[in-house]
Scaffold this active site. Structure first.
Site, PDB file in Angstrom:
ATOM      1  N   GLU A  93       0.835  -1.357   0.051  1.00  4.61           N
ATOM      2  CA  GLU A  93       0.107  -0.109   0.124  1.00  4.61           C
ATOM      3  C   GLU A  93       0.762   1.255  -0.002  1.00  4.61           C
ATOM      4  O   GLU A  93       0.485   2.200   0.563  1.00  4.61           O
ATOM      5  CB  GLU A  93      -0.982  -0.208   1.124  1.00  4.61           C
ATOM      6  CG  GLU A  93      -1.951  -1.172   1.215  1.00  4.61           C
ATOM      7  CD  GLU A  93      -2.859  -1.091  -0.203  1.00  4.61           C
ATOM      8  OE1 GLU A  93      -3.056  -0.092  -0.817  1.00  4.61           O
ATOM      9  OE2 GLU A  93      -3.360  -2.140  -0.688  1.00  4.61           O
ATOM     10  N   GLY A  94       1.843   1.189  -0.557  1.00  7.16           N
ATOM     11  CA  GLY A  94       3.089   2.458  -0.657  1.00  7.16           C
ATOM     12  C   GLY A  94       3.800   1.975   0.379  1.00  7.16           C
ATOM     13  O   GLY A  94       3.420   2.066   1.539  1.00  7.16           O
TER      14      GLY A  94
END
Length: 588
Positions: A437-438
């Site tokens: 998610e980053g």
């Protein structure tokens, strides 16, 4: 033996006293009739599901893992039955709109549910974790017919969702993706390409899987500005399987019960979500929800590690403690929790767990206010502040989840390194949250370059004002006076750090990238200082007989004395970042 019990007492403290959420619910027509007893009844039932159904599957799911045969994934024994129980309990519908079959409850209760799911069984929760983000994405961006057709399936649990971004050559840089979408005569698109690291891309839990896929239209520009978003169901309405197949699953360090899939799209039928070439804007609705939930994974791991380390430290006897704080004469072998080194570790676990909970639930409560506050300005400010907090929560919480799992493993000693006590699984499972998610490095860049420098510090100043206001309130409460003074000093340090970053960024374009990691961690520690100052202050309103009143003050004082000084190291890091980093050269 690995156990988990929902921390309902602290959850109630955060909702009722730290947030004063019932007051906000009373002012919102959307939450009419919701009060503390009803909210706690919901969370109590969720806690029972997690402790009685999910937690017993955690270790067995890790040992067994997923099996992949002829394009099909078989999840660990018990996972599918647990999902049916989850659906029958109505949990997918918790924070979804009533008109779509949802329960219409606040996102702060959804956050509490997510904490419990991840604390009890991270791998299983990977299948359900993206569902609410997909619901929000479709609700805000999908054509009406797509909403009418597919949102009820998400709300009911008939379908689970995936987020298909990564490709073999395109990880964090989604501008490199190659997946193609060709318009069809019926208004749909035919998608072709490969996707990698897709959690739940194939599974045996839900009746259907809804893939949200980033791809390029024929007239797409190069880079991230040429990306569009599409909904691609695994199964079409006529009963046919769509042109998407799983060609393998990853063998991972942790979350082994979660199927991490490679997907091949072969002219799969899909429908455009949002505007052409603006797929990232639509996808970010989903990603921002996912990033908050990933942050809550860090909280869940910290809470589970804290519970089990505390239990073990109370049972394991080793050596004679130099001094027992209960006044009892030391024996030949005392429980571990009497030894200063272990007591220090356990206090850190408690301080971080309860501090993360208050801060994380605050962020979720801000999302509720951004939708439900009566005044437009209040909604805008809540949205802006939640946007600032999201990268802090994703990165700082997940780093703490891994760090505190490691701290807890130390309490177990050699037993912590073997599978019998399962803390080693928590350590392995928690590590992924710092990557997906980053990555946390991307979150740090997002915070400093986009959320602080990008809006000229407007959101940061709003938060600094809240910090100053809390400090003033704490100073007026005698037991919390010193905490308020120190919070005020830390807010001033953060203000000076921000001004220094602005100055040096103007002189050196690479400086903010070098400084971003320390700036985020400085913000994370300041966020916890705020959480603990407020917790200690509002706890003084509890009856004198309530043990939480003294416990919150004691833990706040521990945090400020023992843990908050780490902020000075990150302030020094901002200064050190003024020096350029040398290049490592090229490999021969």
């Amino acid at each position: 033996m690995w156990t988990y019990q929902a921390p309902l007492r602290d959850m109630q403290f955060v909702l009722e006293h730290w947030l004063d959420a019932p007051q906000a619910w009373r002012q919102s027509a959307a939450f009419d009739g919701l009060d503390t007893p009803l909210a706690m009844q919901v969370l109590e039932q969720a806690g029972l599901f997690c402790s009685e159904v999910l937690a017993p599957l955690n270790a067995s799911g890790d040992r067994q893992g997923c099996r992949f045969t002829d394009g099909k994934v078989q999840t660990p024994d018990g996972f599918a039955q647990a999902y049916r129980a989850y659906v029958e309990g109505g949990w997918p519908a918790l924070a979804c709109a009533a008109e779509l079959g949802g329960q219409g409850l606040p996102q702060v209760l959804e956050a509490a549910l997510q904490e419990m799911l991840y604390a009890s069984n991270h791998a299983w929760a990977m299948y359900t974790g993206i569902a609410h983000g997909a619901y929000l994405c479709l609700k805000h961006h999908a054509p009406q017919w797509v909403q009418s057709r597919y949102l009820p399936d998400i709300v009911s649990g008939q379908a689970l969702a995936t987020m298909c971004l990564t490709e073999p050559q395109a990880g964090s840089d989604v501008g490199l993706l190659r997946c193609r979408a060709l318009p069809q005569a019926d208004g749909s698109h035919a998608l072709s390409g490969n996707k990698l690291f897709i959690s739940g891309g194939e599974q045996d839990l839900s009746g259907n899987i809804l893939h949200l896929v980033l791809a390029r239209l024929p007239d797409a520009a190069a880079g991230s500005r040429g990306i569009s978003l599409f909904l691609v169901p695994r199964q079409l309405d006529d009963g046919r399987l769509n042109g998407v197949r799983c060609d393998g699953i990853e063998h991972k360090m942790g979350i082994k019960g979660s199927a991490t899939c490679s997907l091949v799209f072969e002219e799969a039928q899909g429908w455009l979500i949002g505007q052409p070439h603006q797929g990232l804007a639509a996808m970010f609705v989903m990603m921002n929800s996912a990033r908050l939930h990933v942050g809550l994974q860090g909280l869940g791991h910290t809470e589970a590690a804290w519970q089990n380390a505390l239990q073990y430290a109370g049972e394991r006897r080793q050596m004679r403690a130099p001094q027992r704080p209960d006044g009892v004469a030391a024996s030949a072998a005392d429980p571990l929790h009497y030894h200063p080194a272990m007591r220090r570790t356990l206090l850190e676990l408690r301080a971080i767990s309860e501090g993360l909970r208050a801060a994380g639930y605050w962020a979720a409560h801000l999302l509720d206010q951004a939708e439900q506050a009566s005044e437009a300005q209040a909604r805008a400010q809540a949205a802006q502040l939640s946007g600032l907090l999201t990268p802090i929560i994703k990165a700082y919480f997940t780093e703490q989840g891994f760090r505190q799992a490691s701290q807890a493993l130390q309490v177990f000693g050699g037993y912590g390194y073997v599978a019998e006590f399962a803390i080693e699984q928590t350590l392995r499972d928690s590590r992924i949250a710092m990557i997906y998610e980053g990555t946390n490095e991307i979150q740090a860049n997002d915070l400093l370059l986009r959320k602080v420098l990008g809006d000229h510090g407007e959101a940061l100043q709003q938060w600094l004002h809240i910090l100053d206001e809390e400090a003033r309130l704490a100073i007026a409460v005698p037991p919390c006076n010193a905490l308020g003074v120190e919070l005020q000093r830390r807010a001033e340090s953060l203000t000076q750090a921000w001004h220094g970053v602005v100055q040096h960024s103007a002189e050196d374009a690479e400086y903010p990238y070098r400084a971003a990691g320390d700036f985020l961690k400085l913000c994370g520690l300041t966020l916890l200082a705020f959480a603990w100052c407020r917790a200690a202050r509002v706890a003084q309103n509890l009856p004198a007989s309530d043990p939480q009143r003294s416990a919150k003050l004691q833990t706040a004082q521990f945090f400020f004395t023992w843990l908050l000084p780490e902020a000075d190291r990150h302030l020094a890091g901002l200064y050190s970042a003024r020096s350029p980093l040398p290049f490592l050269g090229t490999a021969s």
